[in-house]
Design a protein around this motif. Sequence first.
Motif, PDB file in Angstrom:
ATOM      1  N   GLY A 160       0.718  -1.260   0.058  1.00 19.16           N
ATOM      2  CA  GLY A 160       0.216   0.016   0.077  1.00 19.16           C
ATOM      3  C   GLY A 160       0.792   1.310   0.120  1.00 19.16           C
ATOM      4  N   ILE A 161       2.157   1.052   0.086  1.00 22.16           N
ATOM      5  CA  ILE A 161       3.072   2.276  -0.194  1.00 22.16           C
ATOM      6  C   ILE A 161       2.906   3.015  -1.315  1.00 22.16           C
ATOM      7  N   TRP A 162       2.658   2.157  -2.390  1.00 25.78           N
ATOM      8  CA  TRP A 162       2.646   2.701  -3.844  1.00 25.78           C
ATOM      9  C   TRP A 162       1.242   2.327  -4.326  1.00 25.78           C
ATOM     10  N   PRO A 163       0.034   2.662  -4.040  1.00 28.89           N
ATOM     11  CA  PRO A 163      -1.119   2.285  -4.661  1.00 28.89           C
ATOM     12  C   PRO A 163      -1.129   2.547  -6.450  1.00 28.89           C
ATOM     13  N   LEU A 164      -1.902   1.662  -7.012  1.00 29.78           N
ATOM     14  CA  LEU A 164      -2.108   1.750  -8.360  1.00 29.78           C
ATOM     15  C   LEU A 164      -3.464   2.145  -8.567  1.00 29.78           C
ATOM     16  N   TYR A 165      -3.377   3.387  -9.165  1.00 27.29           N
ATOM     17  CA  TYR A 165      -4.832   4.223  -9.398  1.00 27.29           C
ATOM     18  C   TYR A 165      -4.913   5.270 -10.705  1.00 27.29           C
ATOM     19  N   GLU A 166      -6.300   5.275 -10.908  1.00 23.18           N
ATOM     20  CA  GLU A 166      -6.324   6.273 -11.993  1.00 23.18           C
ATOM     21  C   GLU A 166      -7.375   7.517 -11.483  1.00 23.18           C
ATOM     22  N   ILE A 177       4.483  -3.131   5.807  1.00 26.70           N
ATOM     23  CA  ILE A 177       5.506  -2.281   5.227  1.00 26.70           C
ATOM     24  C   ILE A 177       7.124  -2.840   5.364  1.00 26.70           C
ATOM     25  N   THR A 178       7.181  -3.566   6.397  1.00 25.10           N
ATOM     26  CA  THR A 178       8.479  -4.086   6.591  1.00 25.10           C
ATOM     27  C   THR A 178       8.936  -4.799   5.618  1.00 25.10           C
ATOM     28  N   THR A 236      -1.629   2.532   6.237  1.00 22.53           N
ATOM     29  CA  THR A 236      -2.863   1.980   6.479  1.00 22.53           C
ATOM     30  C   THR A 236      -4.164   2.903   6.271  1.00 22.53           C
ATOM     31  N   ALA A 237      -3.623   4.167   6.856  1.00 23.96           N
ATOM     32  CA  ALA A 237      -4.977   5.217   7.093  1.00 23.96           C
ATOM     33  C   ALA A 237      -5.128   5.725   5.506  1.00 23.96           C
ATOM     34  N   LYS A 238      -4.051   5.728   4.745  1.00 19.48           N
ATOM     35  CA  LYS A 238      -4.065   6.449   3.431  1.00 19.48           C
ATOM     36  C   LYS A 238      -5.011   5.218   2.551  1.00 19.48           C
ATOM     37  N   TRP A 239      -4.271   4.172   2.846  1.00 16.80           N
ATOM     38  CA  TRP A 239      -5.208   3.029   2.035  1.00 16.80           C
ATOM     39  C   TRP A 239      -6.518   2.838   2.328  1.00 16.80           C
TER      40      TRP A 239
END
Length: 297
Positions: free
Chosen positions: A229-235, A254-255, A280-283
């Motif tokens: 979730g560090i680099w989510p794929l979206y449009e 994330i570890t 996690t909050a951003k996700w």
Amino acid sequence: MSERMTRPQIPLEEGVITPGSTCQGCGAAMAARLTFKVMGPNVIRHGIPCCPDQSSKSPSTGSVFEGGGPCLTGTARALKALGRTDIKAIAFFGDGGTYDIGFGGLMSAAQRNENVFVVTKDNEAYMNTGGQHSGGSPKYAETTTDAVGPNSRGSPVHKINAAFAFAAMNIPYIATASVAFPEDLMAKVKYAKDIEGFRILLIQSPCPVGWRYDPAKTIEVARSGVQSGIWPLYEIENGSSFKLNYKPKELKPITEYLKPQARFRHMTETEVNEIQVYTTAKWEKYLKADELKQIVF
Ligand SMILES: Cc1ncc(C[n+]2csc(CCOP(=O)(O)OP(=O)(O)O)c2C)c(N)n1
Ligand SMILES: [Mg+2]
């Protein structure tokens, strides 16, 4: 929104010159290869200083960092004046050139909705000049200007969420991609290529030299960035329509992403937990936006 590319749709023809002058395991070189394969030959590429910049076979122009947006605009407008709608004006820039030094010019081009396609390979620092902090550097990453010591813990700030900064300009198309998900990346290039107006694709491009991991592990590092979730794929389309392209049932810790990279090795358990909570909050917000099919400002 883009539709996942199938193997037979992937062009065999390469759009970049190989072997290039890149380091072993260079994520940016992979990003260039995948991008220019799909763009094909009818392209004028604008380059600003970054590494590796020898990449495409197509004609290219170059300028100072600050000229990225204006020069790309010039190419697009000249093509329009000549009636050459078959040729695309494309940028291949670094994160520093997009989020920091070139940001003003690019933002203005976005505000004017110029007919250009900006592809940014994000390696999270000014790598070509020795790995200095950029707006793309994540919190706690050690860079050559973010020391690690008793009073300094690496980058003191989170990376800029550039996709959302550009979304504020209501441009037709914004997407994130990763070199570990090549079909998704190429589908986004294919989709963005023929849209009229300002489009931007941000590609996470791991750098073994700056991130300090084994160069054989570039794809694994990139993949765990997406899976954690560090680099989510979206449009994002027209500044609001939103789609998450990869939704695992559960995020990996994330570890898995941080551990192989020596730029994070000084991090304490508390610092790792802080980044886990942040991620996690951003996700959760991305999942919510995906459910609503839009982002809400
Ligand atoms: C105005 C200006 N400042 C600094 C530089 C020196 N410079 C050349 S390449 C570079 C790094 C570019 O970083 P980024 O855009 O992230 O691309 P990368 O090298 O990481 O691929 C810098 C700082 C420059 N050419 N012009
Ligand atoms: Mg960079």
